[in-house]
Enzyme design. Sequence first.
Site, PDB file in Angstrom:
ATOM      1  N   ASP A  37      19.047 -12.974 -26.214  1.00 11.71           N
ATOM      2  CA  ASP A  37      18.805 -14.168 -25.404  1.00 11.71           C
ATOM      3  C   ASP A  37      17.554 -13.934 -24.561  1.00 11.71           C
ATOM      4  O   ASP A  37      17.455 -12.908 -23.872  1.00 11.71           O
ATOM      5  CB  ASP A  37      20.037 -14.444 -24.521  1.00 11.71           C
ATOM      6  N   GLN A 101      26.388 -26.347 -22.347  1.00 15.00           N
ATOM      7  CA  GLN A 101      25.609 -26.139 -23.568  1.00 15.00           C
ATOM      8  C   GLN A 101      24.207 -26.719 -23.427  1.00 15.00           C
ATOM      9  O   GLN A 101      24.031 -27.839 -22.924  1.00 15.00           O
ATOM     10  CB  GLN A 101      26.316 -26.783 -24.772  1.00 15.00           C
ATOM     11  N   HIS A 107      26.664 -21.308 -31.247  1.00 11.71           N
ATOM     12  CA  HIS A 107      26.336 -19.914 -30.945  1.00 11.71           C
ATOM     13  C   HIS A 107      27.347 -19.321 -29.994  1.00 11.71           C
ATOM     14  O   HIS A 107      27.962 -20.035 -29.195  1.00 11.71           O
ATOM     15  CB  HIS A 107      24.929 -19.795 -30.346  1.00 11.71           C
ATOM     16  N   PHE A 108      27.501 -18.009 -30.098  1.00 16.06           N
ATOM     17  CA  PHE A 108      28.350 -17.248 -29.181  1.00 16.06           C
ATOM     18  C   PHE A 108      27.463 -16.339 -28.337  1.00 16.06           C
ATOM     19  O   PHE A 108      26.516 -15.741 -28.844  1.00 16.06           O
ATOM     20  CB  PHE A 108      29.377 -16.404 -29.952  1.00 16.06           C
ATOM     21  N   HIS A 109      27.820 -16.239 -27.058  1.00 17.33           N
ATOM     22  CA  HIS A 109      27.141 -15.328 -26.137  1.00 17.33           C
ATOM     23  C   HIS A 109      27.948 -14.034 -26.038  1.00 17.33           C
ATOM     24  O   HIS A 109      29.183 -14.081 -25.889  1.00 17.33           O
ATOM     25  CB  HIS A 109      27.107 -15.912 -24.718  1.00 17.33           C
TER      26      HIS A 109
HETATM   27  P1  5GP Z   1      23.895 -22.595 -24.316  1.00 22.19           P
HETATM   28  O1  5GP Z   1      23.500 -23.034 -22.963  1.00 22.19           O
HETATM   29  O2  5GP Z   1      23.571 -23.658 -25.323  1.00 22.19           O
HETATM   30  O3  5GP Z   1      25.287 -22.078 -24.437  1.00 22.19           O
HETATM   31  O4  5GP Z   1      23.037 -21.321 -24.637  1.00 22.19           O
HETATM   32  C1  5GP Z   1      21.751 -21.356 -25.104  1.00 22.19           C
HETATM   33  C2  5GP Z   1      21.176 -20.001 -24.818  1.00 22.19           C
HETATM   34  O5  5GP Z   1      19.978 -19.891 -25.534  1.00 22.19           O
HETATM   35  C3  5GP Z   1      20.855 -19.766 -23.353  1.00 22.19           C
HETATM   36  O6  5GP Z   1      21.538 -18.615 -22.905  1.00 22.19           O
HETATM   37  C4  5GP Z   1      19.351 -19.592 -23.322  1.00 22.19           C
HETATM   38  O7  5GP Z   1      18.969 -18.592 -22.430  1.00 22.19           O
HETATM   39  C5  5GP Z   1      19.029 -19.209 -24.745  1.00 22.19           C
HETATM   40  N1  5GP Z   1      17.751 -19.649 -25.223  1.00 22.19           N
HETATM   41  C6  5GP Z   1      17.146 -20.842 -24.982  1.00 22.19           C
HETATM   42  N2  5GP Z   1      15.964 -20.893 -25.643  1.00 22.19           N
HETATM   43  C7  5GP Z   1      15.863 -19.724 -26.323  1.00 22.19           C
HETATM   44  C8  5GP Z   1      14.854 -19.199 -27.200  1.00 22.19           C
HETATM   45  O8  5GP Z   1      13.827 -19.824 -27.485  1.00 22.19           O
HETATM   46  N3  5GP Z   1      15.083 -17.976 -27.717  1.00 22.19           N
HETATM   47  C9  5GP Z   1      16.197 -17.249 -27.429  1.00 22.19           C
HETATM   48  N4  5GP Z   1      16.314 -16.043 -27.993  1.00 22.19           N
HETATM   49  N5  5GP Z   1      17.165 -17.710 -26.601  1.00 22.19           N
HETATM   50  C10 5GP Z   1      16.989 -18.937 -26.065  1.00 22.19           C
END
Ligand code: 5GP
Length: 144
Positions: A37, A101, A107-109
């Site tokens: 991330d 989100q 995706h999983f963190h």
């Molecule tokens: P969400 O908020 O959808 O659960 O998580 C999206 C995740 O993607 C966030 O933790 C954010 O930091 C990460 N993220 C956003 N843009 C990018 C990117 O361009 N590359 C990577 N590797 N992570 C990203």
Amino acid sequence: MSLDGTYDAGNIFAKILRGEMPAVRVYEDEHVLAFMDVFPQAKGHTLVIPKHSTARNFLEEAPEIVGPLMLGVQRVAKAVRAALKPDGLVITQFNGAPAGQTVYHLHFHIIPRWEGVPLGRHAEGMADMQELKGLAEQISAMIS
Ligand code: 5GP
């Protein structure tokens, strides 16, 4: 964006999968891709995504993809633990904007936690790329 909607093939993770955007890759098999991330909430914050999917969230995912995806999440989580020796690990996933989100490819963190170290804010504060590459190498070396 709500829970309902159409998959946008222009989302950032779809671009990473197609090689149109860079990512610090950790692990890949026929089902999943894991990468760092770039706005990590903790050192070693890793994302695992299904490769052959147009699910925006977990509820939309095809049952036959869920199994291999979760195995990939577990495999990468074990490697994160082995590499970074955290005191705990958060494994989480958000569905819909109100749930937090921001990217609409499932995706999983995997977020390592250490005693006394507060969790960083979600999707804020860009990581140092060299540091991410080093962490990815450490985690990758522990994949079994
Ligand atoms: P969400 O908020 O959808 O659960 O998580 C999206 C995740 O993607 C966030 O933790 C954010 O930091 C990460 N993220 C956003 N843009 C990018 C990117 O361009 N590359 C990577 N590797 N992570 C990203």
